[in-house]
Design an enzyme around this catalytic site. Structure first.
Site, PDB file in Angstrom:
ATOM      1  N   ASP A 165       0.851  -1.198   0.000  1.00  0.00           N
ATOM      2  CA  ASP A 165       0.000   0.000   0.000  1.00  0.00           C
ATOM      3  C   ASP A 165       0.885   1.245   0.000  1.00  0.00           C
ATOM      4  O   ASP A 165       1.280   1.743   1.050  1.00  0.00           O
ATOM      5  CB  ASP A 165      -0.999   0.021   1.158  1.00  0.00           C
ATOM      6  CG  ASP A 165      -2.189  -0.889   0.911  1.00  0.00           C
ATOM      7  OD1 ASP A 165      -2.266  -1.493  -0.181  1.00  0.00           O
ATOM      8  OD2 ASP A 165      -3.044  -0.987   1.808  1.00  0.00           O
ATOM      9  N   HIS A 192      -1.323  -3.520   6.011  1.00  0.00           N
ATOM     10  CA  HIS A 192      -2.765  -3.610   5.777  1.00  0.00           C
ATOM     11  C   HIS A 192      -3.606  -3.068   6.935  1.00  0.00           C
ATOM     12  O   HIS A 192      -4.484  -2.238   6.726  1.00  0.00           O
ATOM     13  CB  HIS A 192      -3.147  -5.060   5.469  1.00  0.00           C
ATOM     14  CG  HIS A 192      -4.456  -5.224   4.761  1.00  0.00           C
ATOM     15  ND1 HIS A 192      -4.928  -4.331   3.824  1.00  0.00           N
ATOM     16  CD2 HIS A 192      -5.413  -6.201   4.853  1.00  0.00           C
ATOM     17  CE1 HIS A 192      -6.096  -4.757   3.360  1.00  0.00           C
ATOM     18  NE2 HIS A 192      -6.422  -5.864   3.973  1.00  0.00           N
ATOM     19  N   VAL A 193      -3.371  -3.553   8.150  1.00  0.00           N
ATOM     20  CA  VAL A 193      -4.102  -3.061   9.318  1.00  0.00           C
ATOM     21  C   VAL A 193      -3.384  -1.810   9.821  1.00  0.00           C
ATOM     22  O   VAL A 193      -2.187  -1.857  10.102  1.00  0.00           O
ATOM     23  CB  VAL A 193      -4.143  -4.125  10.429  1.00  0.00           C
ATOM     24  CG1 VAL A 193      -4.904  -3.598  11.637  1.00  0.00           C
ATOM     25  CG2 VAL A 193      -4.770  -5.405   9.902  1.00  0.00           C
ATOM     26  N   TYR A 201      -1.886   5.226  -2.321  1.00  0.00           N
ATOM     27  CA  TYR A 201      -3.339   5.390  -2.144  1.00  0.00           C
ATOM     28  C   TYR A 201      -3.939   6.277  -3.240  1.00  0.00           C
ATOM     29  O   TYR A 201      -4.971   6.922  -3.032  1.00  0.00           O
ATOM     30  CB  TYR A 201      -3.690   5.924  -0.744  1.00  0.00           C
ATOM     31  CG  TYR A 201      -3.468   4.886   0.330  1.00  0.00           C
ATOM     32  CD1 TYR A 201      -2.184   4.554   0.737  1.00  0.00           C
ATOM     33  CD2 TYR A 201      -4.542   4.209   0.902  1.00  0.00           C
ATOM     34  CE1 TYR A 201      -1.969   3.566   1.702  1.00  0.00           C
ATOM     35  CE2 TYR A 201      -4.331   3.232   1.867  1.00  0.00           C
ATOM     36  CZ  TYR A 201      -3.053   2.915   2.250  1.00  0.00           C
ATOM     37  OH  TYR A 201      -2.837   1.952   3.198  1.00  0.00           O
ATOM     38  N   HIS A 208      -9.799  -5.574   9.025  1.00  0.00           N
ATOM     39  CA  HIS A 208      -9.228  -6.644   8.191  1.00  0.00           C
ATOM     40  C   HIS A 208      -9.051  -7.968   8.942  1.00  0.00           C
ATOM     41  O   HIS A 208      -8.170  -8.768   8.603  1.00  0.00           O
ATOM     42  CB  HIS A 208      -7.898  -6.210   7.580  1.00  0.00           C
ATOM     43  CG  HIS A 208      -8.000  -4.963   6.763  1.00  0.00           C
ATOM     44  ND1 HIS A 208      -8.838  -4.850   5.689  1.00  0.00           N
ATOM     45  CD2 HIS A 208      -7.372  -3.762   6.877  1.00  0.00           C
ATOM     46  CE1 HIS A 208      -8.721  -3.633   5.163  1.00  0.00           C
ATOM     47  NE2 HIS A 208      -7.850  -2.961   5.870  1.00  0.00           N
ATOM     48  N   HIS A 257       1.442  -8.435   2.592  1.00  0.00           N
ATOM     49  CA  HIS A 257       0.629  -7.275   2.952  1.00  0.00           C
ATOM     50  C   HIS A 257      -0.420  -7.598   4.013  1.00  0.00           C
ATOM     51  O   HIS A 257      -0.527  -6.926   5.023  1.00  0.00           O
ATOM     52  CB  HIS A 257      -0.036  -6.691   1.706  1.00  0.00           C
ATOM     53  CG  HIS A 257      -0.789  -5.424   2.012  1.00  0.00           C
ATOM     54  ND1 HIS A 257      -0.168  -4.299   2.513  1.00  0.00           N
ATOM     55  CD2 HIS A 257      -2.111  -5.117   1.939  1.00  0.00           C
ATOM     56  CE1 HIS A 257      -1.063  -3.354   2.715  1.00  0.00           C
ATOM     57  NE2 HIS A 257      -2.248  -3.817   2.387  1.00  0.00           N
ATOM     58  N   ASN A 281      -3.294  -4.171  -1.390  1.00  0.00           N
ATOM     59  CA  ASN A 281      -4.561  -4.107  -2.124  1.00  0.00           C
ATOM     60  C   ASN A 281      -4.723  -2.783  -2.861  1.00  0.00           C
ATOM     61  O   ASN A 281      -5.380  -2.723  -3.903  1.00  0.00           O
ATOM     62  CB  ASN A 281      -5.748  -4.335  -1.182  1.00  0.00           C
ATOM     63  CG  ASN A 281      -5.727  -3.439   0.023  1.00  0.00           C
ATOM     64  OD1 ASN A 281      -4.756  -3.452   0.779  1.00  0.00           O
ATOM     65  ND2 ASN A 281      -6.771  -2.652   0.210  1.00  0.00           N
TER      66      ASN A 281
HETATM   67 FE   LIG Z   1      -4.051  -2.672   2.603  1.00  0.00          FE
END
Ligand SMILES: [Fe+2]
Length: 475
Positions: A189, A348-349, A192, A321, A311, A226
């Site tokens: 990530d 991710h988190v 963004y 998540h 990730h 993601n």
């Molecule tokens: Fe993520």
């Protein structure tokens, strides 16, 4: 240091007296900045002076063993020169490497000219200066190659994830710069940009300019999250990871991977395996097949520290998540235990969490075995998705804190991993904390391979060392 040691021993004593050996949830939640992106016109995104000047400069490892880098940059007006001039003395560039140039469109966005240039055949442990661009627009940078592959080579990695481009992101970067890290392990990530209308690529460009202050001077080892998928069939964009793959190269061929999304690289005393949470990984897929083979190639006699990046975390007790990494855990956890992986870093988190050494490889949908158990062969799982992006913090943790979770806190920061030798590493997580450099989670890790060898050889010593690790792991 004396009072810190005293506090630590007092805490350990209290825990022992109470018979407590449990994790801790920090109540610390603070940020001085809103979770909004820095305005495009900000000085932090400034375009370098000069016609067609190279911008968004970044480097990454270019081979398997750390004797090459890939230098990447963007030019906007025209492709311009493709060469990297480099050498060991400042302003004297006696060597040259030739790169390639590419560009892409994403709906109505048209990228600049994206240059990638492999600079190889470098000497270990050496500072190199390099120059890109031409005439008045040329720009100069430097980087340092790592020490040769050696089990006792000391090296310091930073770990950053989910960075984005807010003032919290900038704060994380500024704190990282004070930490002495030589290479960043990036857990996915990046920009963004996909949060903007039509996944506006302008925000990929601004992110590249924001992070250049670090990425031009030291390698960032990339893994995708993601937010890099950018699958937008409604816009006619059906090629996944399109901007990421055009902009951020990885040395995947050097580790015989068939995809830039998963690969490995050796650096100093570490063997780093990068996985893709959003590429197929179940049995028989290319990623599964590659990892199965790559784990057999890991030589702990040469690179004792086995580190995995992904990730989506396999162990996460945040409501954000929750369980999303479960499918990859089911596919790969037994290998991580079998090969005694030292550390698994994920993002991710948008919070920080560290596990104890636990595994759930006996899980069975028919037997009823469903709880993670302490396992000395298992990795420590660390989530560092707290870089500071515009989505804000994930501040709701599951309650009560599960037994496997050692420490968790919802605030922004980054981690530092100092590999000292084949047996010990010192680890910190640093929260941004309003401008001060504050290590909030500190652990001494014993190497999973050499600790057990030492155990066989020095049983008496082992008892003392293992006891120390258990005590330290409580923090
Ligand atoms: Fe993520």
């Amino acid at each position: 240091m004396g009072w810190r040691l005293g506090l630590l021993l007092l805490h350990v004593l209290l825990c022992l007296v109470n018979g407590v050996y449990s994790g801790r949830t920090s109540s610390y939640v603070r940020t001085e900045f809103p979770s909004t992106d820095i305005p495009l016109e900000s000085e932090w995104f400034a375009i370098p002076n000069g016609y067609n000047a190279p911008q968004q400069v970044h480097i990454t490892q270019g081979d398997y063993d750390g004797k090459a880098v890939i230098v990447s940059w963007v030019t906007v007006a025209e492709p311009g020169p493709n060469e990297v001039f480099y050498g060991k003395n400042g302003h004297q560039y006696d060597q040259k490497a030739q790169g390639t140039v590419t560009n892409y469109t994403f709906y109505d966005y048209k990228s600049g000219y994206i240059h990638h240039c492999l600079v190889n055949g470098l000497e270990y442990d050496t500072k190199y200066y390099y120059k890109i661009g031409s005439g008045d627009s040329a720009r100069e940078f430097w980087f340092e190659t790592p020490p040769a592959i050696d089990p006792d080579a000391s090296y310091t990695f930073g770990i950053i994830g989910d960075l984005g481009q807010t003032f919290n992101s900038l704060s994380t970067l500024q704190h990282y710069e004070k930490s002495g890290g030589k290479t960043v392990l990036y857990v996915g990530d990046l920009s963004y940009a996909d949060r903007y209308q039509h996944n506006d690529g302008v925000r990929w460009d601004s992110w590249g300019r924001l992070v250049e202050r670090s990425t031009a001077y030291q390698p960032w080892i990339w893994s995708a999250g993601n937010h890099e998928i950018e699958y937008r069939p409604d816009l006619g964009e059906i090629s996944t990871f399109k901007p990421y793959l055009h902009r951020y190269k990885t040395p995947y061929l050097a580790s015989k991977s068939s995809s830039p999304m998963w690969y490995s690289a050796r650096r100093a005393s570490a063997h780093i395996i990068v996985l893709s949470s959003y590429s197929p990984f179940v049995k028989y897929t290319p990623q599964w097949t590659w990892l199965k083979t790559e784990l057999k190639h890991v030589d702990r006699e040469k690179t004792p520290w086995l580190i995995v990046l992904m990730h989506s975390p396999m162990y996460n007790s945040n409501e954000g998540h929750y369980m999303e990494g479960e499918s990859m855990r089911a596919a790969f956890e037994k290998w991580f235990v079998k090969y005694k992986v030292d550390l698994v870093f994920a993002g991710h988190v948008h919070a920080y969490e560290r596990s104890y050494r636990i595994s759930n490889i006996n899980y069975s949908i028919t037997s009823g075995n469903r709880y993670p158990v302490p396992d000395k062969s298992a990795p420590v799982y660390i989530t560092v998705g707290d870089g500071g992006n515009q989505e804000g913090l994930a501040s709701r943790f599951n309650d009560p804190q599960p037994d496997y979770s050692a420490f968790r806190e919802a605030s922004y920061g980054h981690s530092i991993l100092q590999l000292r030798n084949r047996t010990h590493a010192i680890y910190h997580w640093n929260r941004n904390d309003d401008g001060k450099h504050v290590p909030a989670d500190n652990v001494v890790f014993h190497n999973q391979y050499w600790a057990s060898n030492t155990r066989r050889r020095l049983k008496k010593n082992h008892v003392r060392l293992e006891h120390l690790e258990d005590l330290m792991s409580m923090f």
